[in-house]
Design a protein around this motif. Structure first.
Motif, short mmCIF file in Angstrom:
data_model
loop_
_atom_site.label_atom_id
_atom_site.label_comp_id
_atom_site.label_asym_id
_atom_site.label_seq_id
_atom_site.Cartn_x
_atom_site.Cartn_y
_atom_site.Cartn_z
N VAL A 152 0.86 -1.18 0.00
CA VAL A 152 0.00 0.00 0.00
C VAL A 152 0.89 1.23 0.00
CG1 VAL A 152 -1.92 -1.14 1.18
CG2 VAL A 152 -0.18 0.02 2.52
N PRO A 153 0.44 2.31 -0.62
CA PRO A 153 1.24 3.54 -0.60
C PRO A 153 1.47 4.01 0.85
CG PRO A 153 -0.51 3.72 -2.21
CD PRO A 153 -0.79 2.49 -1.41
N ALA A 154 2.66 4.45 1.12
CA ALA A 154 2.98 4.99 2.44
C ALA A 154 2.41 6.40 2.57
CB ALA A 154 4.50 5.03 2.64
N THR A 155 2.24 6.81 3.78
CA THR A 155 1.85 8.19 4.07
C THR A 155 3.04 8.88 4.73
OG1 THR A 155 1.03 7.76 6.30
CG2 THR A 155 -0.53 7.43 4.47
N ALA A 156 2.94 10.17 4.90
CA ALA A 156 4.03 10.92 5.57
C ALA A 156 4.27 10.38 6.98
CB ALA A 156 3.70 12.40 5.59
N ASP A 157 3.23 9.89 7.63
CA ASP A 157 3.39 9.33 8.98
C ASP A 157 4.20 8.04 8.98
OD1 ASP A 157 1.89 11.40 10.05
OD2 ASP A 157 0.01 10.25 10.03
N ASP A 158 4.27 7.36 7.85
CA ASP A 158 5.00 6.09 7.74
C ASP A 158 6.48 6.26 7.47
OD1 ASP A 158 2.63 4.49 8.00
OD2 ASP A 158 2.17 4.90 5.89
N GLU A 216 14.94 14.07 4.54
CA GLU A 216 15.37 15.43 4.24
C GLU A 216 14.18 16.36 4.42
OE1 GLU A 216 17.05 15.50 0.36
OE2 GLU A 216 18.38 13.83 0.78
N ALA A 217 14.44 17.59 4.67
CA ALA A 217 13.36 18.56 4.87
C ALA A 217 12.45 18.58 3.64
CB ALA A 217 13.94 19.95 5.12
N GLY A 218 11.25 18.06 3.80
CA GLY A 218 10.28 18.04 2.72
C GLY A 218 10.48 16.90 1.74
N GLY A 219 11.64 16.28 1.73
CA GLY A 219 11.92 15.21 0.79
C GLY A 219 11.04 13.99 1.00
N ASP A 220 10.74 13.69 2.27
CA ASP A 220 9.89 12.54 2.54
C ASP A 220 8.50 12.74 1.97
OD1 ASP A 220 9.45 14.57 4.37
OD2 ASP A 220 9.13 13.24 6.07
N ARG A 221 7.98 13.95 2.05
CA ARG A 221 6.65 14.21 1.50
C ARG A 221 6.65 14.09 -0.02
NH1 ARG A 221 7.12 17.14 5.95
NH2 ARG A 221 5.45 17.10 7.48
N THR A 222 7.77 14.46 -0.64
CA THR A 222 7.88 14.33 -2.09
C THR A 222 7.85 12.86 -2.49
OG1 THR A 222 9.17 16.35 -2.26
CG2 THR A 222 9.32 14.82 -4.10
N LEU A 223 8.59 12.01 -1.78
CA LEU A 223 8.58 10.59 -2.08
C LEU A 223 7.19 10.00 -1.91
CD1 LEU A 223 11.88 9.44 -0.34
CD2 LEU A 223 11.47 9.70 -2.78
N VAL A 224 6.50 10.40 -0.84
CA VAL A 224 5.16 9.90 -0.59
C VAL A 224 4.21 10.38 -1.67
CG1 VAL A 224 3.18 10.04 0.98
CG2 VAL A 224 5.47 9.61 1.89
N SER A 225 4.27 11.63 -2.03
CA SER A 225 3.34 12.17 -3.02
C SER A 225 3.57 11.57 -4.40
CB SER A 225 3.42 13.70 -3.08
OG SER A 225 4.67 14.11 -3.62
N ARG A 226 4.78 11.12 -4.69
CA ARG A 226 5.07 10.49 -5.98
C ARG A 226 4.93 8.98 -5.91
NH1 ARG A 226 10.56 13.61 -7.32
NH2 ARG A 226 11.30 11.58 -6.72
N TYR A 227 4.44 8.47 -4.80
CA TYR A 227 4.23 7.02 -4.59
C TYR A 227 5.52 6.23 -4.74
CZ TYR A 227 -0.64 8.32 -4.93
OH TYR A 227 -1.86 8.91 -4.73
N GLU A 228 6.62 6.78 -4.24
CA GLU A 228 7.89 6.07 -4.30
C GLU A 228 8.18 5.31 -3.02
OE1 GLU A 228 11.07 8.57 -5.64
OE2 GLU A 228 9.93 9.28 -7.36
N LEU A 229 7.32 5.44 -2.02
CA LEU A 229 7.44 4.64 -0.80
C LEU A 229 6.20 3.80 -0.66
CD1 LEU A 229 8.68 7.25 1.85
CD2 LEU A 229 10.03 5.53 0.68
N ALA A 230 6.39 2.54 -0.33
CA ALA A 230 5.26 1.65 -0.10
C ALA A 230 5.57 0.76 1.09
CB ALA A 230 4.97 0.80 -1.33
N LEU A 231 4.54 0.28 1.74
CA LEU A 231 4.69 -0.62 2.87
C LEU A 231 4.15 -1.98 2.49
CD1 LEU A 231 3.43 1.71 5.71
CD2 LEU A 231 5.78 1.20 5.10
#
Length: 58
Positions: free
Chosen positions: A7-13, A43-58
């Protein structure tokens, strides 16, 4: 058989995802494989970018 669901990760993940990557990097390093950095850091804001581009999944 093992069922896996991604599933796509969220910023909390992000901290949990980074911890998994850190553990994997440590195991690779212990085996003499220098493929990844020793630690993955958010990185500052980098995690949100990865999440918004669906590059992190759990």
């Amino acid at each position: 058989m093992l069922d896996l669901r991604f599933v796509p990760a969220t910023a909390d993940d992000v901290p949990e995802v980074l911890a998994v990557l850190d553990r994997a990097a440590a195991r690779l390093s212990a085996a003499g494989i220098r493929q990844w950095p020793e630690r993955f850091a958010a990185e500052a804001g980098g995690d949100r970018t990865l999440v918004s581009r669906y590059e992190l999944a759990l």
